[in-house]
Design a protein around this motif. Structure first.
Motif, PDB file in Angstrom:
ATOM      1  N   ALA A   1       0.823  -0.884  -0.135  1.00 34.50           N
ATOM      2  CA  ALA A   1      -0.222  -0.257   0.319  1.00 34.50           C
ATOM      3  C   ALA A   1       0.802   1.420  -0.261  1.00 34.50           C
ATOM      4  O   ALA A   1       2.005   0.959   0.833  1.00 34.50           O
ATOM      5  N   GLU A   2       0.601   2.728  -0.803  1.00 38.51           N
ATOM      6  CA  GLU A   2       0.755   3.308  -1.288  1.00 38.51           C
ATOM      7  C   GLU A   2       0.864   4.578   0.122  1.00 38.51           C
ATOM      8  O   GLU A   2      -0.452   4.938   0.308  1.00 38.51           O
ATOM      9  N   HIS A   3       1.430   5.360   1.085  1.00 36.77           N
ATOM     10  CA  HIS A   3       1.104   6.272   1.966  1.00 36.77           C
ATOM     11  C   HIS A   3       1.988   7.015   1.416  1.00 36.77           C
ATOM     12  O   HIS A   3       3.508   7.869   1.400  1.00 36.77           O
ATOM     13  N   LYS A   4       1.178   8.342   0.976  1.00 43.83           N
ATOM     14  CA  LYS A   4       1.910   9.896   0.495  1.00 43.83           C
ATOM     15  C   LYS A   4       2.018  10.846   1.388  1.00 43.83           C
ATOM     16  O   LYS A   4       0.987  11.169   1.573  1.00 43.83           O
ATOM     17  N   PHE A   5       3.257  11.619   1.690  1.00 50.30           N
ATOM     18  CA  PHE A   5       3.361  12.752   3.017  1.00 50.30           C
ATOM     19  C   PHE A   5       3.511  13.867   2.314  1.00 50.30           C
ATOM     20  O   PHE A   5       4.312  13.938   1.404  1.00 50.30           O
ATOM     21  N   ALA A   6       2.791  14.848   2.885  1.00 55.30           N
ATOM     22  CA  ALA A   6       3.513  16.323   2.523  1.00 55.30           C
ATOM     23  C   ALA A   6       4.661  16.408   3.707  1.00 55.30           C
ATOM     24  O   ALA A   6       4.057  16.270   5.154  1.00 55.30           O
ATOM     25  N   VAL A   7       5.457  16.646   3.287  1.00 55.54           N
ATOM     26  CA  VAL A   7       6.915  17.071   4.797  1.00 55.54           C
ATOM     27  C   VAL A   7       7.729  18.185   4.821  1.00 55.54           C
ATOM     28  O   VAL A   7       7.803  19.050   3.233  1.00 55.54           O
ATOM     29  N   SER A   8       8.457  18.401   5.283  1.00 57.10           N
ATOM     30  CA  SER A   8       9.277  19.518   5.192  1.00 57.10           C
ATOM     31  C   SER A   8      11.042  19.336   4.876  1.00 57.10           C
ATOM     32  O   SER A   8      11.596  18.488   4.776  1.00 57.10           O
ATOM     33  N   LYS A   9      11.543  20.361   4.556  1.00 53.68           N
ATOM     34  CA  LYS A   9      12.738  20.011   3.567  1.00 53.68           C
ATOM     35  C   LYS A   9      13.266  20.146   5.280  1.00 53.68           C
ATOM     36  O   LYS A   9      13.129  20.347   6.368  1.00 53.68           O
ATOM     37  N   GLY A  10      14.129  18.457   5.264  1.00 55.46           N
ATOM     38  CA  GLY A  10      15.314  18.392   6.589  1.00 55.46           C
ATOM     39  C   GLY A  10      14.303  17.906   7.344  1.00 55.46           C
ATOM     40  O   GLY A  10      15.108  16.687   7.857  1.00 55.46           O
ATOM     41  N   ASP A  11      13.108  17.048   7.566  1.00 59.05           N
ATOM     42  CA  ASP A  11      12.683  16.377   7.938  1.00 59.05           C
ATOM     43  C   ASP A  11      13.677  14.838   6.998  1.00 59.05           C
ATOM     44  O   ASP A  11      13.719  14.649   5.979  1.00 59.05           O
ATOM     45  N   ASN A  12      13.773  13.710   7.773  1.00 60.67           N
ATOM     46  CA  ASN A  12      14.263  12.428   7.326  1.00 60.67           C
ATOM     47  C   ASN A  12      13.048  11.758   7.617  1.00 60.67           C
ATOM     48  O   ASN A  12      12.239  11.692   8.306  1.00 60.67           O
ATOM     49  N   LEU A  13      14.120  10.609   6.501  1.00 65.22           N
ATOM     50  CA  LEU A  13      12.804   9.460   6.424  1.00 65.22           C
ATOM     51  C   LEU A  13      12.420   8.388   7.613  1.00 65.22           C
ATOM     52  O   LEU A  13      10.926   8.625   7.812  1.00 65.22           O
ATOM     53  N   LEU A  14      13.165   8.212   8.727  1.00 65.88           N
ATOM     54  CA  LEU A  14      12.638   7.913   9.925  1.00 65.88           C
ATOM     55  C   LEU A  14      11.663   8.524  10.349  1.00 65.88           C
ATOM     56  O   LEU A  14      10.724   7.920  11.034  1.00 65.88           O
ATOM     57  N   ASP A  15      12.005   9.986  10.463  1.00 64.25           N
ATOM     58  CA  ASP A  15      11.347  11.141  11.759  1.00 64.25           C
ATOM     59  C   ASP A  15       9.002  10.666  10.666  1.00 64.25           C
ATOM     60  O   ASP A  15       8.650  10.418  11.153  1.00 64.25           O
TER      61      ASP A  15
END
Lengths: 198, 551
Positions: free
Chosen positions: A96-110
């Motif tokens: 299943a795909e999960h798409k998120f809007a995130v900020s510059k500087g966030d890492n993928l684990l967080d």
């Protein structure tokens, strides 16, 4: 701020997949809302992040008890500023795909932990285990990332299901160049299934 | 539902200032929202029963199994038994003190332990009489009477022996004991290894434990001093005369068990030299190798930035391949103390480059044996699990050869046996599971144990849920007892108390049971001791001292 307003503000940038239920939408809204309400500086260095992750409290996202620590209390996922959203898609173990809007500087684990995806981060994002292993879906994006350093590669060598475009989620930091990134969570390895014996 | 979520999310205080009462509130909210959980396919109760799970051992395997089982089976009640007053097993007593980041997984374990559905029962050994005088012992049979399922995750507390002459000489140590000693494990706190007999140390075995031991011997003591290493270890290491460390294996670099991170750390030690490796054992065309061995061979070929020199104060190490130990020899002046270690040379077949090559004794010749001067030798050839004493009478299968509980690969205790029709069949052991090293053998990093523990917990959850999905019922322990009669620790404790006059119980009454609050007190006291000397923690190295904190 009323709930309908929040949903209206947040939905356009979430682009949720059809699999997600209303309850889960609310979860995302909560995450971002709370992060707005209690912003804490994002720790840019590895050492800082590790310290920040030491939550003295057990706080759980309701979806699954003990799943992952919630973004609410990590404080190092910033909500994206309007117009500066970067998109990242995680493909989970079930496909299943999960798409998120995130900020510059966030890492993928967080990002994964803030959104209750099944990613452990046993060493707290300090590049000392391989539990946040992700596989970058497109070579093009992999090539845009700064090359993994020796320490990350050493951990990847121990990861299950290693591929040419494998990375540790804790070491991949979102930048404008990575907008639209798609990563897959490797499926768990199983030695033997019980059906092998019956 | 949306409102409920906002209600619990509303207190907009920074997480650092949240107090304990909020966490209780959060748990209450959890139960109100569980009804909408789309992925909770596992029913909380079967026939109205709440799932009660006993976990034997509080290391990473136990905690990760508990964590996963609790997230897959809502309202599951997990009781974790630990023979020592303190939790975390090898995360506390095995992970090297200079690897604090690896111990970050404890944060997850603390999160698990803070659940009201989790009970830590420290200082209580199961079946095996506690190895410290202040500990309680509960029979395994008593555990089996009071739970639906039991997970054995008690790890590998013994080590393999070489079985060669001289193994009992002074100066021959087990790496497992040495690791326990520098990590403050009460059992080995009095090991007092003698590092003053000479400059040469030999470590037999080439796994990561061997490299940890080498690093302790070679690293600057002032670097270690800041870690949570036991104080007695700092004292001894600062007087060490060891300068030259041989890490010896029967096979070659392509077959070695160490991993690249630990090799790189040794290579990076400031002003410590690596003696160049025997290049004939490394495939000439590195590019043809898979990624992991290619990178490992590359770093072995590159060696250390510090070249070996004749400087008298230089510390150095080497990886010595194709040597199989045959005897520990003493000197004529001190027949009780080790002086040299004798080895037979080996040959690899089918080729030195085959990762699965066998080491065969080389044909006899003048050069088929060799000796290494050894002021001290560590045997580091693997940890070993042992069965609990009650396994035999209860018929629980243990594979002595591999040192694991027989299981189906996913942690269900199973035993292959020949049926009446002479066909092989798997004998089942309802409600019994295993995880971690006692399930798969003593190898792998914490990530491997996590995956392994998750697969066991998933098997438990699947078995418990079988009725809901297929109508078939997988048997568990105490299925014949009425709901509410399976009471877990409460039942075990009552039994241990009431039988105090009989011969088989009573130990719990005399000994102090350490709950999670108790551990937090010990934890705080250790951190306070550490703070005074500039360390993260100064561990208590005796169970008496740990228990004294609790008054």
């Amino acid at each position: 701020m009323s709930t309908p307003n929040l949903l209206a503000q947040t939905l356009p940038i979430l682009r949720l997949t059809s699999r997600r239920t209303t309850g889960v939408i609310a979860l995302h809204v909560r995450c971002y809302t709370q992060a707005t309400a209690a912003p804490l500086p994002a720790g840019p260095s590895r050492a800082l992040r590790t310290t920040a992750r030491r939550s003295p409290l057990a706080v759980h996202i309701p979806k699954r008890p003990f799943s992952v620590s919630s973004a609410v209390f990590h404080g190092h996922i910033q909500p994206p500023k309007p117009g500066e959203e970067l998109y990242v898609t995680f493909i989970d173990k079930e496909g299943a795909e999960h798409k998120f809007a995130v900020s510059k500087g966030d890492n993928l684990l967080d990002i994964a932990q803030a959104n209750d995806l099944e990613m452990e981060g046993a060493c707290g994002g300090s590049c000392a285990c391989s539990t946040c292993h992700v596989i970058v879906m497109d070579q093009e994006y992999y090539d845009k990332m700064p090359e993994p350093d020796d320490d990350e590669n050493d951990m990847l060598d121990l990861a299950f299901g290693l591929q040419e475009t494998s990375r540790l989620g804790c070491q991949v930091v979102m930048t404008p160049e990575l907008d639209g990134l798609r990563v897959k969570l490797p499926s768990m390895t199983r030695n033997l299934q019980s059906k092998d014996f019956n | 539902m949306v409102l409920v979520r906002f209600a619990w999310a509303r207190p907009c205080v920074p997480w650092r200032s949240l107090n304990a009462s909020f966490s209780v509130f959060t748990f209450r909210s959890l139960s109100t929202t569980q009804s909408i959980q789309s992925d909770s396919s596992v029913p909380a109760a079967r026939d109205g029963r709440q799932f009660r799970l006993a976990v034997i051992g509080s290391g990473p395997a136990g905690f990760y199994t508990a964590y996963r089982a609790m997230s897959k089976i809502p309202d599951a009640k997990v009781d974790m038994y630990e023979a020592l007053p303190v939790p975390f097993g090898l995360v506390r007593f095995g992970v090297a003190p200079d690897h604090p980041e690896v111990k970050n997984c404890q944060e997850k374990f603390e999160e698990v332990a803070s659940s009201p559905n989790f009970t830590f029962i420290g200082n209580v050994s199961i079946g095996t009489k506690s190895d410290h005088p202040d500990g309680a012992t509960v029979p395994l049979a008593s555990i089996l009477r009071h739970y639906n399922a039991v997970v054995f995750s008690y790890g590998a507390a013994k080590d393999r022996k070489l079985g060669i002459p001289g193994e009992d000489l002074k100066g021959v140590y087990s790496a497992r004991q040495f690791v326990g000693w520098y990590n403050g494990l009460p059992e080995h706190a009095n090991l007092a290894p003698d590092l003053t007999q000479g400059e040469e140390a030999v470590i037999i075995g080439q796994g990561n434990v061997a490299l940890d031991v080498a690093r302790m011997l070679l690293e600057d003591v002032d670097v270690l001093r800041k870690s949570d290493i036991a104080e007695h270890a700092i004292e001894t290491l600062s007087k060490s005369k060891v300068k030259r460390v041989h890490i010896v294996g029967r096979r070659g670099p392509m077959q070695a068990a160490f991993t690249i991170k630990e090799i790189r750390e040794l290579m990076r030690l400031p002003s410590v030299a690596f003696h160049p490796i025997d290049k004939s054992l490394i495939p000439p065309d590195l590019k043809s190798l898979p990624r992991a061995p290619r990178r490992l061979m590359d770093i072995l070929l590159k060696g250390s930035p510090t070249p070996p020199s004749d400087a008298s104060n230089q510390k150095s190490w080497s990886l010595d391949f194709l040597l199989s130990p045959t005897a520990f020899l003493s000197s004529s002046t001190d027949p009780d103390h080790l002086a040299t270690t004798q080895f037979a040379r080996t040959t690899l077949t089918p080729s030195p480059f085959d990762p699965n090559a066998y080491a065969l004794p080389s044909p006899p010749s003048s050069s088929s044996t060799t000796t290494l001067p050894s002021a001290i030798t560590f045997r580091s050839i693997g940890y070993r699990s042992t069965p609990l004493p009650e396994f035999a009478p209860l018929g629980i299968p243990f594979n002595d050869r591999w040192g694991v509980i027989s299981n189906d690969g996913r942690g269900r205790v199973r035993h292959e046996e020949r049926g009446a029709d002479a066909a092989m069949a798997m004998g089942a052991f309802p409600g019994l599971y295993c995880a971690g090293w006692v399930k798969r053998g003593p190898t792998g990093v914490i990530a491997s144990t996590m995956e392994d523990a998750f697969s066991t917990a998933d098997a438990i959850a699947e078995d418990w849920a079988t009725r809901a999905t297929s109508g078939r019922v997988v048997p568990f322990l105490n299925d014949d007892r009425a709901p509410g009669e399976v009471r877990g620790w409460e039942g075990v404790r009552a039994e241990a108390f009431t039988s105090s006059s009989s011969s088989r119980g009573g130990a719990v009454e005399k000994a102090r049971v350490v709950d999670w609050e108790g551990w937090k007190k010990i934890d705080a006291a250790e951190r306070e001791r550490g703070r005074r000397v500039g360390k993260e923690r100064e561990k208590f190295t005796s169970t008496q001292d740990m228990l004294a904190v609790l008054g």
